[in-house]
Write a protein that holds these residues in place. Structure first.
Motif, short mmCIF file in Angstrom:
data_model
loop_
_atom_site.label_atom_id
_atom_site.label_comp_id
_atom_site.label_asym_id
_atom_site.label_seq_id
_atom_site.Cartn_x
_atom_site.Cartn_y
_atom_site.Cartn_z
N GLY A 27 0.78 -1.23 0.00
CA GLY A 27 0.00 0.00 0.00
C GLY A 27 0.81 1.27 0.00
N ILE A 28 2.12 1.17 -0.04
CA ILE A 28 2.99 2.35 -0.11
C ILE A 28 3.74 2.29 -1.44
CG2 ILE A 28 4.85 3.66 1.00
CD1 ILE A 28 2.31 3.46 2.68
N PHE A 29 3.80 3.42 -2.14
CA PHE A 29 4.28 3.42 -3.52
C PHE A 29 5.34 4.49 -3.75
CE2 PHE A 29 -0.10 1.98 -3.37
CZ PHE A 29 0.01 0.73 -3.99
N LYS A 30 6.10 4.28 -4.84
CA LYS A 30 6.99 5.30 -5.36
C LYS A 30 6.25 6.01 -6.50
CE LYS A 30 11.15 2.41 -4.75
NZ LYS A 30 10.73 1.00 -4.65
N LEU A 31 6.28 7.33 -6.53
CA LEU A 31 5.80 8.05 -7.69
C LEU A 31 6.80 7.82 -8.81
CD1 LEU A 31 3.62 9.94 -8.84
CD2 LEU A 31 5.05 11.87 -8.15
N GLU A 32 6.32 7.44 -9.98
CA GLU A 32 7.23 7.11 -11.07
C GLU A 32 7.81 8.38 -11.70
OE1 GLU A 32 6.01 3.42 -13.43
OE2 GLU A 32 4.09 4.14 -12.66
N PRO A 33 9.00 8.27 -12.29
CA PRO A 33 9.62 9.44 -12.92
C PRO A 33 8.71 10.07 -13.97
CG PRO A 33 11.20 7.65 -12.74
CD PRO A 33 9.88 7.09 -12.34
N GLY A 34 8.76 11.40 -14.05
CA GLY A 34 7.98 12.11 -15.05
C GLY A 34 6.49 12.12 -14.82
N HIS A 35 6.06 11.84 -13.58
CA HIS A 35 4.63 11.71 -13.30
C HIS A 35 4.14 12.73 -12.26
CE1 HIS A 35 4.75 8.03 -15.59
NE2 HIS A 35 3.45 7.85 -15.40
N LEU A 36 2.83 12.95 -12.33
CA LEU A 36 2.10 13.77 -11.38
C LEU A 36 1.07 12.90 -10.67
CD1 LEU A 36 1.11 16.69 -13.79
CD2 LEU A 36 2.67 16.94 -11.87
N LEU A 37 0.75 13.29 -9.45
CA LEU A 37 -0.36 12.67 -8.72
C LEU A 37 -1.17 13.77 -8.06
CD1 LEU A 37 -0.24 9.56 -6.43
CD2 LEU A 37 -1.27 11.66 -5.59
N HIS A 38 -2.48 13.76 -8.26
CA HIS A 38 -3.37 14.77 -7.68
C HIS A 38 -4.20 14.15 -6.57
CE1 HIS A 38 -2.30 17.48 -10.91
NE2 HIS A 38 -2.74 16.63 -11.81
N VAL A 39 -4.22 14.79 -5.41
CA VAL A 39 -5.09 14.39 -4.31
C VAL A 39 -6.14 15.48 -4.17
CG1 VAL A 39 -5.21 13.72 -1.89
CG2 VAL A 39 -3.13 13.27 -3.19
N THR A 40 -7.37 15.15 -4.51
CA THR A 40 -8.46 16.11 -4.53
C THR A 40 -9.30 16.00 -3.26
OG1 THR A 40 -9.99 14.60 -5.60
CG2 THR A 40 -8.53 15.90 -7.04
N PRO A 41 -10.18 16.97 -3.01
CA PRO A 41 -11.05 16.87 -1.83
C PRO A 41 -11.94 15.64 -1.84
CG PRO A 41 -11.05 19.11 -2.70
CD PRO A 41 -10.33 18.27 -3.69
N GLN A 42 -12.14 15.04 -3.01
CA GLN A 42 -13.00 13.86 -3.12
C GLN A 42 -12.28 12.56 -2.73
OE1 GLN A 42 -12.75 16.18 -5.82
NE2 GLN A 42 -14.49 17.22 -4.81
N ALA A 43 -10.96 12.62 -2.55
CA ALA A 43 -10.21 11.41 -2.21
C ALA A 43 -10.62 10.90 -0.83
CB ALA A 43 -8.71 11.69 -2.24
N THR A 44 -10.84 9.60 -0.74
CA THR A 44 -11.25 8.99 0.52
C THR A 44 -10.16 8.03 0.99
OG1 THR A 44 -12.40 7.24 -0.69
CG2 THR A 44 -13.70 9.15 0.01
N PRO A 45 -10.00 7.86 2.31
CA PRO A 45 -8.93 6.99 2.83
C PRO A 45 -8.96 5.61 2.19
CG PRO A 45 -9.93 8.22 4.63
CD PRO A 45 -10.75 8.52 3.41
N GLY A 46 -7.79 5.19 1.73
CA GLY A 46 -7.66 3.88 1.10
C GLY A 46 -7.88 3.86 -0.39
N CYS A 47 -8.33 4.98 -0.97
CA CYS A 47 -8.60 4.98 -2.41
C CYS A 47 -7.28 4.88 -3.18
CB CYS A 47 -9.37 6.23 -2.83
SG CYS A 47 -8.39 7.76 -2.79
N THR A 48 -7.37 4.39 -4.40
CA THR A 48 -6.19 4.31 -5.27
C THR A 48 -6.14 5.56 -6.15
OG1 THR A 48 -7.43 3.06 -6.92
CG2 THR A 48 -6.20 1.80 -5.28
N PHE A 49 -4.95 5.87 -6.62
CA PHE A 49 -4.74 7.07 -7.43
C PHE A 49 -4.26 6.70 -8.82
CE2 PHE A 49 -4.20 8.47 -3.06
CZ PHE A 49 -4.98 9.61 -3.02
N GLN A 50 -4.75 7.40 -9.81
CA GLN A 50 -4.25 7.29 -11.17
C GLN A 50 -3.25 8.42 -11.39
OE1 GLN A 50 -4.92 4.85 -13.44
NE2 GLN A 50 -6.08 3.85 -11.78
N THR A 51 -2.00 8.05 -11.56
CA THR A 51 -1.00 9.07 -11.84
C THR A 51 -1.02 9.40 -13.33
OG1 THR A 51 0.75 7.45 -12.21
CG2 THR A 51 0.43 8.24 -9.95
#
Length: 641
Positions: free
Chosen positions: A187-211
């Motif tokens: 459940g812990i990840f590395k952000l890949e090179p050349g990527h962005l990740l957005h955490v919005t107000p709609q994010a809920t605990p445990g949700c997955t993210f599309q970078t």
């Protein structure tokens, strides 16, 4: 919130010993912490977290934006005038205000990991540089979304409870590192090179993210390969030299003392030559050597330094110097990492830190310009293998396998002096062993898989694992030759996952910033426009770099068999490190901990001690996991309590 944030940032004091800062918006539920290694604008105006002039954006940022002065000029032409200091952090914030985050990142030339809070949209954005020089970890811990430059910062949170990822153990046994986006923790990840990740107000605990990527090497290769009109060799060489000179010049920007690692090989010698060409004083250079002559390259670096006129410092390490470092490795790397050159890399970082705060290196040249031996001999192996019936392959593999690498060395070393320079290899028995392991390969990619794998079938060693992750990526651009496919896989896997991790953790572990001019994305893109014969020519890699280096350093100071950045670990495991290793590899201990089947490990340890085989790489993979797990045990016990 404040105590958690302070505890997390305190774990990163080595990355930023000069300043610290916390910023909390309780209403929004966001907290940012920073440790600063001051390189540009040493005044309080460079303090982070830093807010934009408008107050909309708040930024924490690790790294350097090498073209930030040019960005300031562009912003000034567009009417921006609200400057307070001279840091590149402030430049980024001004650009975010004028251009937005994605467009700003695409305009930046540099290395970085950053987190940007947009107070208007209440959105947090994480971003990492194009080639992966700076690390960035993230994940949910309970109801909290955490991120940081090292895993130890996340572990410091009071709700930390992540379990161990057995797939990641398998990858580490195979590759010596854990490739992005995975980490040793579930459940812990590395952000890949050349990527962005957005955490919005709609994010809920445990949700997955599309970078999402803002720059993509496979996309760039796919759009340009076979579509470039090539110039003649002198024009290509001049164009690359101009690009590299500009990259070096920009990366020499610093308000603190600066130098370079110098091994005496092509990559570091070219970087130092271009630095000295553009400097009005001797460049400070650093190298280490060993008392064991077969591993000692300090003399080569000394000769290059003398020719270029640098201010050179070298350190000859004893086995005691190197072995004293080993207990520090689990803390430095935070997850199992077993590239043995982590030891000399830490030694040279410690040496450089005595004189400078920033050091340039030649990292990235091998992956971009065809420097590894496998790029030319793997293709030759495949050309011959694909026409051989299976029974002949198996028979040949069995014949070669009757002798271990050390026995082949004893047979082949006396013959090496009769060979041309380009055909000589250090440790020829190890090269022959690797070649023999490819004889039953089913495809070019299978040859690569076998060449880069230490434990070929890690699922036979790691308990509770059905299949080990395949290191071959699925997004290899079409139309590449076999050597180019290997170079691509190294540039997107081995380079960010191993080489850059090794350099970042060892250097930042002693509060030293490193910079790699070959990883300027303009150099990377240019390299992928070059035809393969300008990289690999007559069985010799980095051919075009050799043509440039000829302008600065005589060929006889550079041409020699490639040794690599190794240590005599095989002998140490039989002598000075034996008690330490036997404790970690004890079958009863392995059974109790429950991660490994003790039988194959015990067999390799027995053969290694007997001297019939050199299993240093495979044993070091297990030992580095065991040492890391031992260091984690107090944390695990505290969680259980």
């Amino acid at each position: 919130m404040h105590s958690n944030l302070h505890r997390m940032t305190s774990t990163l004091a080595h990355r930023g010993p000069d300043d610290s800062g916390l910023w909390i918006d309780r209403e929004a539920g966001i907290a940012l912490g920073h440790r600063r290694l001051a390189i540009l604008d040493l005044s309080p105006e460079g303090h982070q977290p830093m807010a934009s002039a408008s107050g909309r954006y708040t930024l924490i940022f690790n790294g350097e934006i090498y073209n930030h002065q040019e960005l300031r000029k562009r912003l000034a032409r567009e009417g921006y005038t609200h400057w307070r200091g001279t840091s590149d952090t402030e430049t980024l914030l001004a650009a975010f205000s004028c251009w937005g985050i994605r467009r700003t990142l695409q305009a930046c030339i540099g290395m970085f990991a950053m987190a940007v809070w947009d107070g208007h949209t209440r959105r947090l954005t994480l971003a990492r540089d194009r080639m992966g020089e700076k690390p960035l970890y993230y994940g949910w811990v309970g109801r909290h979304f955490l991120f940081g430059s090292e895993l130890k910062a996340l572990r410091a949170h009071h709700e930390w409870n992540a379990g161990i990822n057995r797939d990641a153990i398998a990858s580490q046994l195979r590759l010596s590192y854990i490739p992005a986006p995975h980490t040793i923790y579930q459940g812990i990840f590395k952000l890949e090179p050349g990527h962005l990740l957005h955490v919005t107000p709609q994010a809920t605990p445990g949700c997955t993210f599309q970078t999402e990527s803002y720059w993509s090497l496979p996309a760039y290769i796919g759009n340009t390969h076979d579509s470039i009109t090539f110039k003649n060799l002198p024009e290509q060489t001049a164009a690359l030299e101009t690009l590299l000179s500009r990259a070096v010049r920009q990366q020499m920007l610093s308000d603190v003392p600066l130098g370079a690692f110098l091994s005496g090989g092509i990559d570091s010698s070219l970087v130092v030559a271009l630095m000295q060409e553009q400097s009005n004083r001797p460049v400070k250079t650093f190298t280490i050597g060993y008392e064991e002559e077969s591993f000692n390259e300090a003399g080569y670096a000394r000769e290059v330094a003398r020719h270029l006129g640098t201010e050179h410092t070298e350190f000859i390490a004893s086995p005691v110097d190197a072995m004293d470092i080993i207990p520090r490795l689990p803390t430095l790397f935070d997850e199992p990492f077993s590239d043995m050159s982590q030891i000399p890399t830490l030694l040279v970082a410690q040496l450089a830190k005595t004189r400078v705060t920033v050091s340039l290196s030649g990292d990235g040249a091998d992956e971009l310009f065809g420097g590894y031996n496998r790029y030319f001999y793997a293709q030759q192996i495949w050309r011959r293998l694909q026409h051989l019936p299976g029974f002949l392959r198996s028979g040949l593999a069995g014949t070669l396998g009757r002798l271990d690498a050390r026995q082949w060395d004893r047979l082949l070393n006396p013959l090496s002096s009769a060979l041309p320079e380009q055909l000589r290899f250090n440790e020829p028995g190890e090269k022959l062993r690797k070649a023999s392991e490819t004889l039953n390969a089913r495809s070019p990619e299978d040859i690569y898989r076998r060449l880069i794998s230490h434990w070929k079938q890690p699922e036979e060693v790691v308990l509770g694992l059905q299949h080990s992750p395949d290191p071959i990526p699925t997004n290899i651009p079409a139309g590449l030759t076999f050597p180019e496919r290997m170079m691509y896989m190294d540039a997107t896997g081995y380079l960010p996952g191993d080489i850059l991790v090794k350099v970042d953790r060892t250097a930042m572990g002693v509060s030293l910033e490193t910079r790699a001019p070959f990883l300027d994305h303009r150099v990377v893109e240019f390299a992928w426009q070059l035809p393969l014969p300008l990289k690999i020519h007559n069985g010799q890699g980095k051919w075009i770099l050799r043509q440039i280096l000829d302008h600065y350093v005589p060929r006889n100071l550079i041409e020699r068999p490639k040794k690599g950045f190794g240590v005599p670990l095989d002998n140490w495991l039989r002598t000075s490190l034996r008690d330490w290793a036997e404790s970690l590899l004890a079958p009863a201990r392995l059974r109790q901990e429950g991660f490994f089947d003790p039988a194959p490990i015990e067999e390799k340890w027995r053969q290694h001690l007997a001297g019939t085989h050199n299993w240093q790489y495979l044993l070091w993979d297990v030992l580095m996991f065991q040492a890391w797990h031992e260091q984690q045990s107090p944390v695990i016990r505290a969680m259980a309590a």
